[in-house]
Scaffold this motif. Structure first.
Motif, PDB file in Angstrom:
ATOM      1  N   MET A 226    -126.991 -46.845 -63.617  1.00 43.63           N
ATOM      2  CA  MET A 226    -126.776 -48.167 -63.273  1.00 43.63           C
ATOM      3  C   MET A 226    -125.734 -48.025 -64.997  1.00 43.63           C
ATOM      4  O   MET A 226    -124.568 -49.251 -64.164  1.00 43.63           O
ATOM      5  N   ILE A 227    -126.186 -47.751 -65.611  1.00 47.83           N
ATOM      6  CA  ILE A 227    -125.150 -48.421 -67.371  1.00 47.83           C
ATOM      7  C   ILE A 227    -123.991 -47.300 -67.316  1.00 47.83           C
ATOM      8  O   ILE A 227    -121.948 -47.724 -67.387  1.00 47.83           O
ATOM      9  N   GLY A 229    -122.674 -45.592 -64.153  1.00 45.48           N
ATOM     10  CA  GLY A 229    -121.935 -46.129 -63.025  1.00 45.48           C
ATOM     11  C   GLY A 229    -122.015 -44.807 -62.047  1.00 45.48           C
ATOM     12  O   GLY A 229    -121.329 -44.649 -61.443  1.00 45.48           O
ATOM     13  N   GLY A 268    -129.801 -45.890 -58.144  1.00 47.49           N
ATOM     14  CA  GLY A 268    -128.711 -46.548 -59.380  1.00 47.49           C
ATOM     15  C   GLY A 268    -127.215 -46.960 -58.986  1.00 47.49           C
ATOM     16  O   GLY A 268    -126.891 -48.737 -58.948  1.00 47.49           O
ATOM     17  N   CYS A 271    -127.384 -50.499 -57.070  1.00 48.60           N
ATOM     18  CA  CYS A 271    -127.061 -51.654 -58.151  1.00 48.60           C
ATOM     19  C   CYS A 271    -125.953 -51.906 -58.829  1.00 48.60           C
ATOM     20  O   CYS A 271    -126.934 -52.922 -59.741  1.00 48.60           O
ATOM     21  N   THR A 272    -125.172 -51.388 -59.455  1.00 50.59           N
ATOM     22  CA  THR A 272    -124.284 -51.860 -60.361  1.00 50.59           C
ATOM     23  C   THR A 272    -122.831 -52.160 -59.998  1.00 50.59           C
ATOM     24  O   THR A 272    -121.956 -50.716 -59.197  1.00 50.59           O
TER      25      THR A 272
END
Length: 317
Positions: A226-227, A229, A268, A271-272
């Motif tokens: 998520m951080i 990508g 993840g 969600c990003t």
């Protein structure tokens, strides 16, 4: 430097140089078209961004590293200041697209399928033909363009170039986000982020508790993706920091753990907004009113799947 590589690797590398030059020239065309477009509210900023990006893609292999770095910094200025805009697009009318689909029908999926076929084919025959999977993707794109021209005579090379420019201008600076994120994993690994993560996690996970290690590893993959990508970038850092010392070191199957850890990262991805090509680009292309509409619809699936992946990792380890 490709002259000193294995012949197969050298051929793959040389082919990618040609492909990147082609992409770079297409991006430079985008720059020139927007500079000449009087309907573009920020022609100079748009031209600067796309022109520099095109130069880096086409000639970056021959530019000194310092020059490339300076160009990247200059390129980012109009993007940061929101001076990269979309001009006149001449998008096809809905009636035209419906008429085209009525004439082609489900054959429209042949070009898209050809990209995957050539990518897989190149990956399976690398030792024979010397092409990499990335070469296969690029070749598949050219084959897809040929199929599009065969299926509809209106799809001339000029039209395909115009539509490529239209897509780039619509997506804007976000189009380069996947490239930056792909580099981020290597940068983090070289900077020793994995070792820092390991030193932090060892205070939480008792030595030998593989199940707890799997849970932290899976959730770490999801959060780090998520951080960053990009799950492929995250897995290098998370495996060095958590997967290796707290899961694989105690006898867990590396094939099962590695495969499922990557799918945890994909949870993840759902969600990003950093996963631009999945969650941000569709919003721009479809002119969606809700900026995070795609992500909101994917959240329930992501939560369910991360739980399933953790259970599978523990059961199959």
């Amino acid at each position: 430097m490709s002259f000193f590589l294995d012949p197969e690797v050298a051929m793959s590398s040389k082919l990618m140089e040609v492909i990147y030059m082609f992409i770079g020239f297409m991006v430079i065309y985008t720059a020139v078209k927007n500079l000449r477009d009087e309907e573009n509210p920020n022609r100079l900023g748009t031209f600067t961004f796309w022109c520099i990006l095109g130069i880096l893609l086409a000639f970056g292999n021959w530019l000194p590293p310092v020059a490339s770095g300076v160009l990247v910094l200059v390129m980012c200025v109009p993007a940061i200041l929101h001076k990269v805009k979309k001009g006149k697009t001449n998008a096809p009318h809905k009636a035209d697209t419906q008429a085209a689909f009525a004439a082609i029908g489900m054959k429209i999926f042949i070009p898209a399928l050809s990209i995957g076929v050539f990518a897989v084919g190149a990956a399976l025959t690398t030792n024979v033909l010397g092409f990499s999977a990335l070469n296969g993707v690029a070749i598949g794109v050219f084959v897809a363009a040929v199929f599009l021209m065969i299926l509809n005579k209106k799809n001339t090379p000029a039209l395909l170039l115009h539509d490529s420019e239209r897509m780039l201008s619509t997506v804007g600076p976000l189009s380069m986000l996947p490239m930056l994120l792909a580099c981020l994993g290597a940068v983090f690994t070289a900077a020793g982020v994995g070792d820092v993560v390991a030193s932090l996690v060892e205070r939480i996970i008792p030595a030998g508790n593989v199940n707890l290690g799997i849970i932290v590893y899976a959730l770490g993959m999801m959060l780090f993706t998520m951080i960053m990508g990009n799950a492929f970038a995250a897995i290098t850092v998370m495996t060095v920091g958590i997967g290796g010392p707290f899961v694989l070191a105690y006898g867990a199957n590396p094939t099962v753990i590695g495969m499922l850890a990557l799918t945890c990262g994909f949870c993840g991805t759902l969600c990003t907004p950093m996963a631009a090509n999945f969650n941000t680009v569709p919003v721009a292309l479809l002119d969606m009113k809700k900026q995070f509409g795609v992500i909101k619809n994917q959240l329930p699936t992501a939560v369910i799947m991360i739980v399933v992946q953790i259970i599978m990792m523990i059961a199959l380890k």
